[in-house]
Design a protein around this motif. Structure first.
Motif, mmCIF file in Angstrom:
data_model
loop_
_atom_site.group_PDB
_atom_site.id
_atom_site.type_symbol
_atom_site.label_atom_id
_atom_site.label_comp_id
_atom_site.label_asym_id
_atom_site.label_seq_id
_atom_site.Cartn_x
_atom_site.Cartn_y
_atom_site.Cartn_z
ATOM 1 N N LEU A 1 48.915 32.611 16.803
ATOM 2 C CA LEU A 1 47.793 32.068 17.578
ATOM 3 C C LEU A 1 46.579 31.820 16.686
ATOM 4 O O LEU A 1 45.915 30.782 16.805
ATOM 5 C CB LEU A 1 47.440 33.034 18.710
ATOM 6 C CG LEU A 1 46.237 32.656 19.579
ATOM 7 C CD1 LEU A 1 46.465 31.311 20.258
ATOM 8 C CD2 LEU A 1 45.953 33.738 20.617
ATOM 9 N N TRP A 2 46.281 32.760 15.778
ATOM 10 C CA TRP A 2 45.133 32.577 14.892
ATOM 11 C C TRP A 2 45.336 31.382 13.967
ATOM 12 O O TRP A 2 44.390 30.624 13.688
ATOM 13 C CB TRP A 2 44.892 33.843 14.086
ATOM 14 C CG TRP A 2 43.745 33.740 13.128
ATOM 15 C CD1 TRP A 2 43.805 33.773 11.762
ATOM 16 C CD2 TRP A 2 42.367 33.581 13.452
ATOM 17 N NE1 TRP A 2 42.563 33.634 11.204
ATOM 18 C CE2 TRP A 2 41.647 33.521 12.232
ATOM 19 C CE3 TRP A 2 41.669 33.490 14.649
ATOM 20 C CZ2 TRP A 2 40.270 33.372 12.185
ATOM 21 C CZ3 TRP A 2 40.287 33.333 14.612
ATOM 22 C CH2 TRP A 2 39.610 33.275 13.393
ATOM 23 N N ALA A 3 46.562 31.198 13.489
ATOM 24 C CA ALA A 3 46.849 30.031 12.659
ATOM 25 C C ALA A 3 46.607 28.743 13.438
ATOM 26 O O ALA A 3 46.087 27.756 12.882
ATOM 27 C CB ALA A 3 48.291 30.086 12.161
ATOM 28 N N CYS A 4 46.962 28.735 14.719
ATOM 29 C CA CYS A 4 46.745 27.534 15.540
ATOM 30 C C CYS A 4 45.262 27.278 15.789
ATOM 31 O O CYS A 4 44.816 26.120 15.809
ATOM 32 C CB CYS A 4 47.487 27.682 16.874
ATOM 33 S SG CYS A 4 49.282 27.639 16.715
ATOM 34 N N ILE A 5 44.493 28.342 15.978
ATOM 35 C CA ILE A 5 43.045 28.176 16.154
ATOM 36 C C ILE A 5 42.423 27.582 14.888
ATOM 37 O O ILE A 5 41.597 26.652 14.957
ATOM 38 C CB ILE A 5 42.396 29.535 16.501
ATOM 39 C CG1 ILE A 5 42.853 30.007 17.885
ATOM 40 C CG2 ILE A 5 40.874 29.429 16.449
ATOM 41 C CD1 ILE A 5 42.394 31.396 18.232
ATOM 42 N N CYS A 6 42.824 28.096 13.729
ATOM 43 C CA CYS A 6 42.318 27.543 12.467
ATOM 44 C C CYS A 6 42.816 26.122 12.248
ATOM 45 O O CYS A 6 42.123 25.301 11.624
ATOM 46 C CB CYS A 6 42.739 28.440 11.306
ATOM 47 S SG CYS A 6 41.970 30.080 11.335
ATOM 48 N N LEU A 7 44.010 25.814 12.756
ATOM 49 C CA LEU A 7 44.528 24.442 12.671
ATOM 50 C C LEU A 7 43.631 23.475 13.449
ATOM 51 O O LEU A 7 43.359 22.357 12.976
ATOM 52 C CB LEU A 7 45.955 24.401 13.224
ATOM 53 C CG LEU A 7 46.562 23.006 13.442
ATOM 54 C CD1 LEU A 7 46.672 22.254 12.116
ATOM 55 C CD2 LEU A 7 47.931 23.125 14.106
ATOM 56 N N VAL A 8 43.184 23.900 14.618
ATOM 57 C CA VAL A 8 42.272 23.050 15.408
ATOM 58 C C VAL A 8 40.997 22.766 14.610
ATOM 59 O O VAL A 8 40.499 21.631 14.589
ATOM 60 C CB VAL A 8 41.938 23.724 16.748
ATOM 61 C CG1 VAL A 8 40.869 22.936 17.505
ATOM 62 C CG2 VAL A 8 43.200 23.856 17.614
ATOM 63 N N VAL A 9 40.480 23.791 13.930
ATOM 64 C CA VAL A 9 39.290 23.609 13.098
ATOM 65 C C VAL A 9 39.591 22.653 11.946
ATOM 66 O O VAL A 9 38.796 21.744 11.644
ATOM 67 C CB VAL A 9 38.807 24.974 12.551
ATOM 68 C CG1 VAL A 9 37.637 24.777 11.584
ATOM 69 C CG2 VAL A 9 38.408 25.895 13.690
ATOM 70 N N ALA A 10 40.742 22.825 11.302
ATOM 71 C CA ALA A 10 41.107 21.959 10.178
ATOM 72 C C ALA A 10 41.238 20.511 10.625
ATOM 73 O O ALA A 10 40.794 19.588 9.925
ATOM 74 C CB ALA A 10 42.420 22.443 9.553
ATOM 75 N N GLN A 11 41.824 20.288 11.786
ATOM 76 C CA GLN A 11 41.984 18.921 12.291
ATOM 77 C C GLN A 11 40.645 18.305 12.660
ATOM 78 O O GLN A 11 40.438 17.095 12.496
ATOM 79 C CB GLN A 11 42.916 18.912 13.499
ATOM 80 C CG GLN A 11 44.379 19.200 13.193
ATOM 81 C CD GLN A 11 44.995 18.193 12.253
ATOM 82 O OE1 GLN A 11 45.093 18.425 11.053
ATOM 83 N NE2 GLN A 11 45.401 17.052 12.784
ATOM 84 N N SER A 12 39.739 19.114 13.171
ATOM 85 C CA SER A 12 38.419 18.582 13.526
ATOM 86 C C SER A 12 37.616 18.209 12.281
ATOM 87 O O SER A 12 36.825 17.261 12.300
ATOM 88 C CB SER A 12 37.643 19.608 14.371
ATOM 89 O OG SER A 12 37.396 20.785 13.613
ATOM 90 N N ILE A 13 37.827 18.951 11.180
ATOM 91 C CA ILE A 13 37.156 18.607 9.917
ATOM 92 C C ILE A 13 37.810 17.388 9.284
ATOM 93 O O ILE A 13 37.144 16.476 8.788
ATOM 94 C CB ILE A 13 37.193 19.811 8.953
ATOM 95 C CG1 ILE A 13 36.382 20.976 9.534
ATOM 96 C CG2 ILE A 13 36.650 19.418 7.570
ATOM 97 C CD1 ILE A 13 36.467 22.252 8.725
ATOM 98 N N GLY A 14 39.123 17.350 9.271
ATOM 99 C CA GLY A 14 39.861 16.181 8.797
ATOM 100 C C GLY A 14 39.762 15.909 7.322
ATOM 101 O O GLY A 14 39.774 14.749 6.901
ATOM 102 N N ASP A 15 39.661 16.957 6.504
ATOM 103 C CA ASP A 15 39.520 16.768 5.062
ATOM 104 C C ASP A 15 40.450 17.747 4.346
ATOM 105 O O ASP A 15 40.273 18.971 4.436
ATOM 106 C CB ASP A 15 38.071 17.015 4.635
ATOM 107 C CG ASP A 15 37.841 16.723 3.158
ATOM 108 O OD1 ASP A 15 38.811 16.345 2.466
ATOM 109 O OD2 ASP A 15 36.693 16.886 2.704
ATOM 110 N N GLU A 16 41.460 17.230 3.629
ATOM 111 C CA GLU A 16 42.428 18.086 2.944
ATOM 112 C C GLU A 16 41.859 18.795 1.731
ATOM 113 O O GLU A 16 42.536 19.628 1.123
ATOM 114 C CB GLU A 16 43.650 17.265 2.516
ATOM 115 C CG GLU A 16 44.542 16.845 3.672
ATOM 116 C CD GLU A 16 45.822 16.194 3.173
ATOM 117 O OE1 GLU A 16 45.770 15.540 2.102
ATOM 118 O OE2 GLU A 16 46.848 16.338 3.844
#
Length: 460
Positions: A303-318
């Motif tokens: 679940l924590w990985a998915c929450i951080c994934l949402v943040v990563a997708q909102s930033i959109g910068d690899e």
């Protein structure tokens, strides 16, 4: 599901097995077509239940295997949160973590041009077909002769089911779902994408996957050791949380294979993580609180990985380190918080009063945590109030009290009375039917003086 086949009085065992499965034969002798059909269905159900009974006995899961199962299953799920190419984790981190998670999942890289993917699909399909064929063979033996012809078939089926329902579940799903990809893969050289052969292979694989997921959900529901004093470290009151987890893992695996948009895939994965974590916290299925904390915490990792994934997708910068640093620094506190939430829920439930407006599962939790440190007589009175006044027609609670009366209260008289009551009640769901069948079968073994192990009913 243990592997401890022991010997026994085979003459007595065969007689008990024939009496159990052949009880429906009188119905089949009737000239009434409806009664004949009903008799055949009863005989089929008894044959299936006898097969399940034999391969589910002696479920002595050691503590080390329970920890390994929880940790490996959680890491396998992390693969789906990190591996999709459109997920905007830091590219260097993905390059290091994804190969490890892919290996743990026995998954093949989309860029791999070797024959690993076709071989993996063939091996997975072969293992599943072999397991289904073995189930059919043993079930057919019970149907025709009320016996098992070969001892090794039960041993092999036990081992196969134990692996397929635990550490091999997600890898087999991952391998099978790779055939659904609509991008070029090494599989194209055998069955080209879009060809009739490929479409037929997809249809056959889909059917096998449906049976595989259904089998896992069914096993999770039925193979439950509800004895709170069991040696099985994974003994639990019911298997609904685990069954839901199997279903959601299948949803995640399929969604990751069919090339959904990154937003939709992220929503599916995150929603599944929320569902798995909340269901475990709500049901708290294990008798051992340490197991409830462990599985809740490992679900919390996903679940924590998915929450951080949402943040990563909102930033959109690899090239951004924000979501990665958040994941690495927060994973420990997140798992601890989920584990602590299990304890807080248990403490809260211990202060509640059971009510007819609650679900029977919630009422069972209330009594479990309220009376776990109190004398049996007080707990028995509370459970009797539950089954006599609040839920007089609920077979789940009656069967649960059967186990408590026998294993905690050492009250064989009350246990026998409750078994008779359960037999007169509406049958309930399939898992409750099987648990009642298992209880009655064990009592018949004891009445016949049989000391049988996991693989009792064997004809040589």
């Amino acid at each position: 599901m243990g592997m401890k086949g022991q010997g026994g009085d085979y003459g007595v065992l065969q007689a008990v097995a024939r009496a159990q499965i052949g009880a429906g034969n009188s119905l089949m002798d009737s000239s009434n077509p409806y009664e004949e059909k009903r008799g055949k269905m009863e005989r089929l159900k008894r044959s299936v239940f006898m097969l399940l009974y034999l391969i589910s006995k002696d479920q002595d899961t050691p503590l080390w295997f329970a920890y390994m199962q929880a940790i490996v299953s959680s890491l396998q799920l992390l693969f789906y949160a990190f591996s999709p190419a459109d997920f905007m984790w830091h590219k260097d981190f993905k390059a290091r973590i994804v190969p490890f998670l892919r290996a743990l999942n026995l998954a093949v890289s989309p860029d791999d041009t070797s024959l690993l993917m076709p071989i993996g699909i063939a091996v997975s399909l072969g293992l599943l077909v072999f397991t289904f064929a073995l189930c059919f063979k043993i079930g057919a033996n019970f149907w025709a002769r009320d016996t098992v012809d070969q001892l090794w078939t039960l041993w092999v089926l036990q081992l196969s089911l134990r692996l397929l329902t635990t550490i091999l579940y997600v890898p087999v799903l991952s391998m099978l779902t790779s055939i659904f990809a609509n991008t070029p893969t090494p599989l194209d050289q055998f069955v080209p994408l879009g060809s009739a052969g490929r479409n037929g292979a997809i249809a056959c694989t889909a059917l096998v996957m449906v049976l595989f997921v259904a089998l896992n959900c069914f096993v999770a529901l039925c193979f439950v050791d509800n004895n709170p004093k069991s040696r099985d470290s994974l003994s639990q009151v019911h298997g609904r949380s685990e069954s839901l987890s199997h279903f959601l893992r299948a949803v995640v695996s399929i969604a990751s294979a069919i090339n959904l948009s990154s937003i939709v895939l992220m929503i599916v994965i995150t929603g599944s993580a929320v569902g798995m974590t909340l269901s475990h916290i709500m049901f708290l299925p294990f008798h051992r609180m340490s197991m409830n904390r462990l599985f809740a915490a490992t679900n919390g990792l996903f679940l924590w990985a998915c929450i951080c994934l949402v943040v990563a997708q909102s930033i959109g910068d690899e090239t951004d380190h924000g979501s990665l640093v958040g994941f690495l620094l927060g994973v420990g506190p997140a798992m601890y918080a989920i584990s602590a939430l299990v304890d807080r829920r248990a403490e809260f439930l211990a202060t509640c009063e059971p009510s007819a407006y609650m679900s029977p599962f919630t009422c069972e939790l209330i009594l479990r945590f309220r009376y776990q440190q109190k004398p049996w007589e007080e707990a028995a009175a509370a459970y009797k109030h539950l089954i006599n006044d609040l839920f007089p027609n609920n077979i789940f609670l009656v069967l649960h009290l059967v186990s408590l009366a026998k294993n905690v209260g050492n009250n064989e008289v009350l246990s026998a009375q409750l078994v008779q009551r359960a037999q007169k009640m509406p049958s309930g769901y399939i898992d409750q039917q099987f648990i009642l069948f298992r209880i009655v079968q064990r009592r018949r073994e004891q009445a016949n003086g049989t000391q049988a192990g996991a693989l009792s009913y064997v004809a040589f």
